[in-house]
Design a protein around this motif. Sequence first.
Motif, mmCIF file in Angstrom:
data_model
loop_
_atom_site.group_PDB
_atom_site.id
_atom_site.type_symbol
_atom_site.label_atom_id
_atom_site.label_comp_id
_atom_site.label_asym_id
_atom_site.label_seq_id
_atom_site.Cartn_x
_atom_site.Cartn_y
_atom_site.Cartn_z
ATOM 1 N N LEU A 163 7.886 -8.547 20.277
ATOM 2 C CA LEU A 163 7.671 -7.861 19.015
ATOM 3 C C LEU A 163 6.513 -6.890 19.189
ATOM 4 C CD1 LEU A 163 8.730 -8.124 16.002
ATOM 5 C CD2 LEU A 163 6.718 -9.539 15.592
ATOM 6 N N ASP A 164 6.653 -5.705 18.614
ATOM 7 C CA ASP A 164 5.550 -4.746 18.647
ATOM 8 C C ASP A 164 5.613 -3.884 17.400
ATOM 9 O OD1 ASP A 164 3.334 -3.436 20.373
ATOM 10 O OD2 ASP A 164 4.547 -1.746 19.666
ATOM 11 N N TRP A 165 4.556 -3.932 16.600
ATOM 12 C CA TRP A 165 4.474 -3.163 15.356
ATOM 13 C C TRP A 165 3.153 -2.425 15.340
ATOM 14 C CZ3 TRP A 165 2.082 -4.933 10.307
ATOM 15 C CH2 TRP A 165 2.319 -4.001 9.288
ATOM 16 N N GLN A 166 3.201 -1.124 15.103
ATOM 17 C CA GLN A 166 2.003 -0.281 15.034
ATOM 18 C C GLN A 166 2.002 0.442 13.687
ATOM 19 O OE1 GLN A 166 -0.236 -0.210 17.609
ATOM 20 N NE2 GLN A 166 1.043 -1.584 18.849
ATOM 21 N N ALA A 167 0.905 0.314 12.946
ATOM 22 C CA ALA A 167 0.785 0.970 11.647
ATOM 23 C C ALA A 167 -0.554 1.689 11.564
ATOM 24 C CB ALA A 167 0.918 -0.038 10.512
ATOM 25 N N ALA A 168 -0.642 2.654 10.660
ATOM 26 C CA ALA A 168 -1.867 3.437 10.513
ATOM 27 C C ALA A 168 -2.084 3.786 9.047
ATOM 28 C CB ALA A 168 -1.773 4.711 11.355
ATOM 29 N N ASP A 169 -3.311 4.216 8.753
ATOM 30 C CA ASP A 169 -3.665 4.717 7.416
ATOM 31 C C ASP A 169 -3.372 3.692 6.335
ATOM 32 O OD1 ASP A 169 -4.313 7.163 8.674
ATOM 33 O OD2 ASP A 169 -2.226 7.832 8.503
ATOM 34 N N ILE A 170 -3.889 2.491 6.511
ATOM 35 C CA ILE A 170 -3.660 1.426 5.533
ATOM 36 C C ILE A 170 -4.699 1.559 4.416
ATOM 37 C CG2 ILE A 170 -3.618 -1.073 5.174
ATOM 38 C CD1 ILE A 170 -3.173 0.229 8.671
ATOM 39 N N VAL A 171 -4.222 1.544 3.184
ATOM 40 C CA VAL A 171 -5.106 1.642 2.022
ATOM 41 C C VAL A 171 -4.676 0.611 0.991
ATOM 42 C CG1 VAL A 171 -5.967 3.084 0.131
ATOM 43 C CG2 VAL A 171 -5.495 4.114 2.367
ATOM 44 N N VAL A 172 -5.634 -0.150 0.472
ATOM 45 C CA VAL A 172 -5.401 -1.060 -0.655
ATOM 46 C C VAL A 172 -6.378 -0.635 -1.746
ATOM 47 C CG1 VAL A 172 -5.396 -3.441 -1.462
ATOM 48 C CG2 VAL A 172 -4.742 -2.934 0.891
ATOM 49 N N LYS A 173 -5.854 -0.116 -2.837
ATOM 50 C CA LYS A 173 -6.693 0.506 -3.851
ATOM 51 C C LYS A 173 -6.484 -0.120 -5.222
ATOM 52 C CE LYS A 173 -9.309 3.798 -5.665
ATOM 53 N NZ LYS A 173 -10.764 3.854 -5.403
ATOM 54 N N ASP A 174 -7.589 -0.556 -5.845
ATOM 55 C CA ASP A 174 -7.582 -1.035 -7.223
ATOM 56 C C ASP A 174 -8.067 0.120 -8.091
ATOM 57 O OD1 ASP A 174 -8.003 -2.198 -9.663
ATOM 58 O OD2 ASP A 174 -8.976 -3.998 -8.887
ATOM 59 N N GLU A 175 -7.172 0.652 -8.930
ATOM 60 C CA GLU A 175 -7.513 1.831 -9.712
ATOM 61 C C GLU A 175 -8.056 1.514 -11.095
ATOM 62 O OE1 GLU A 175 -3.681 3.873 -9.320
ATOM 63 O OE2 GLU A 175 -4.666 5.300 -7.963
ATOM 64 N N THR A 176 -8.298 0.236 -11.373
ATOM 65 C CA THR A 176 -8.917 -0.115 -12.646
ATOM 66 C C THR A 176 -10.402 0.211 -12.582
ATOM 67 O OG1 THR A 176 -9.313 -2.392 -11.891
ATOM 68 C CG2 THR A 176 -7.253 -1.948 -13.060
ATOM 69 N N GLY A 178 -14.061 0.120 -12.014
ATOM 70 C CA GLY A 178 -14.865 -0.736 -11.132
ATOM 71 C C GLY A 178 -14.064 -1.422 -10.059
ATOM 72 N N GLY A 179 -12.815 -0.989 -9.834
ATOM 73 C CA GLY A 179 -11.957 -1.639 -8.842
ATOM 74 C C GLY A 179 -12.412 -1.385 -7.420
ATOM 75 N N GLY A 180 -11.953 -2.228 -6.499
ATOM 76 C CA GLY A 180 -12.334 -2.122 -5.094
ATOM 77 C C GLY A 180 -11.409 -1.215 -4.308
ATOM 78 N N ASP A 181 -11.748 -1.082 -3.020
ATOM 79 C CA ASP A 181 -11.003 -0.189 -2.138
ATOM 80 C C ASP A 181 -11.083 -0.749 -0.731
ATOM 81 O OD1 ASP A 181 -10.546 1.980 -0.226
ATOM 82 O OD2 ASP A 181 -10.460 3.288 -1.965
ATOM 83 N N MET A 182 -9.936 -1.008 -0.104
ATOM 84 C CA MET A 182 -9.897 -1.517 1.265
ATOM 85 C C MET A 182 -9.085 -0.564 2.123
ATOM 86 S SD MET A 182 -8.453 -5.161 2.737
ATOM 87 C CE MET A 182 -6.750 -4.617 2.818
ATOM 88 N N ARG A 183 -9.589 -0.267 3.337
ATOM 89 C CA ARG A 183 -8.898 0.672 4.218
ATOM 90 C C ARG A 183 -8.987 0.200 5.665
ATOM 91 N NH1 ARG A 183 -8.301 5.877 1.616
ATOM 92 N NH2 ARG A 183 -9.116 5.707 -0.522
ATOM 93 N N ALA A 184 -8.021 0.665 6.449
ATOM 94 C CA ALA A 184 -8.041 0.427 7.897
ATOM 95 C C ALA A 184 -7.390 1.620 8.567
ATOM 96 C CB ALA A 184 -7.306 -0.859 8.254
ATOM 97 N N ALA A 185 -7.989 2.072 9.649
ATOM 98 C CA ALA A 185 -7.419 3.213 10.377
ATOM 99 C C ALA A 185 -6.130 2.819 11.079
ATOM 100 C CB ALA A 185 -8.432 3.745 11.386
#
Length: 532
Positions: A163-176, A178-185
């Motif tokens: 198995l091989d999976w490659q992903a990029a530009d990951i963003v988890v965004k809470d738009e409320t 004071g919400g948080g923001d998580m990212r990974a290149a």
Amino acid sequence: MLKCNLAASGVVALLLLSACGDEAAEQQQAQDNAAESAVTAIDPAQAPVIQKGIEEYLALMEGPADQRVVHHKAVKVTPGSDAFDVAIEGVEIGSQGEDRLDVGTVTYRLTPKDADGFVASDLKHAAKFPFLKADGKEEGYVSLTTKSFTGDWSSDLQSFLALDWQAADIVVKDETAGGGDMRAAGMSASLTSADKGNGIFDQQGLFGVTGFSVKDTSGGTMEVAKLAGTFGINAVKLKEYVAKAREMQTLTAEIAEAASKAEVQSSTEGETMASPAITPEQAQKLGGIIKSMSGLIGGITYAFDFENVTYKEADGSQPFSLKAGNFDLGFSGLDAEKAKVDFGIGHDGLAINDPEVTATPLLAKLMPAQGSLALTLSDVPSKELWTLIGDQFPTLIAGDQGQAEAAMNVMIMSLGELLQKSPMKLDVGPSGLAAEILQVAAQGAFDVRPEAMFGLIGALDVDVHGLDEAMKMATEAAQNSPEAAQVVGSLAMIQSLAKRETSGDGKPVDKLKIEVDATGDTKVNGVSLSGM
């Protein structure tokens, strides 16, 4: 919200791991392929068979309808000239009728490979997965780009072998507000398998994240340059193990569904107690499955490493940084009479720039920039533990609280008797902490004895370097610092009990031999602490 969103990064892998169908569909395809060459024309009649297998296995993975967290609406398999195109539609994460992550449709291709399986490829999904409230209002999203995906599925073994999976530009965004923001290149996952013969395999999985950052509601940001995880399973009888795991999944799904129906019935009839969550027949079957797992796996290893961890406040100040850290856990000899457990944890380059620490120079110089702990538990009665768990665990999860408590008591008593008959050993490998002015190293060995006061009998050898300098600095600081005065007391006790020698570099080292006996009496260099 973020808890649900974090699960989204794994949904693609979950769907693909369950997407190649059940055993009947795969075996039929393998039989058809076996009669032809390695490059095989697609038989359109196999599409509904594969589709049914995918639907059945997804239903098994998702569990009872009213308890599902992962949902899908439909599966479609379309035959092409040389592959099957698979679409899993309406994928969502979240409890029914509550907030959810809308993944949408996930598609990929299944290409028959030789006479035993498929190659999965061409994974596609939406660029953005919205997070929806129960009323349909969007309050955030997860986005990622899949760069590549391939997987080799064995029909005979019912498992991915590569198995091989490659992903990029990951963003988890809470738009409320004071919400948080998580990212990974970047994010990657892979699996490799080594055929050891006679149906036995070694498998290793890798997971990696680069350029990871999380912004909290106060505006601060935690950043991790690199995260790497490794999972290994050694000497596994893969076909038998997968079959037992599937059998366990099926049974637990049945138990969960029965428990759900019992709760609904009890509520309807106005009862205060629900029916038992597991029947005697199910308990017997579950115990048999657990005991049959013994001998199917030789060992399991986990390793987790991270590099360059920092936390920055909104004003740009950096109160915390860590150059590197690691966590390791390994189980070996699981298919033998005696097993072994290895545990390790460590860090390097720890710096804390909090004003409460930096205001007192002594505390800053005693901050352990480096540290490690290595433990090994050996002579674990693996085979007998499998039997004990198989005999008692099913009753532990019974709906009847009295039965569960009785089973727990029996298990504890049986475990104590087992360890008395077959005691384990706990070894403390080279471990320690290192600060600027004080370094401590430790190593030792203990017998695990349930009849002992502390459960252990043995000794730990501790070497302390830099005690004189630490004591001098602490004594000076104690004039104005209550914390430093407490440090002086601790260091003075160490000095009074230690045996001083000269280390290889010509500097003094203070040695402490800490011994614990069956009565709980603890001695340091022969001096009992019971009267102190």
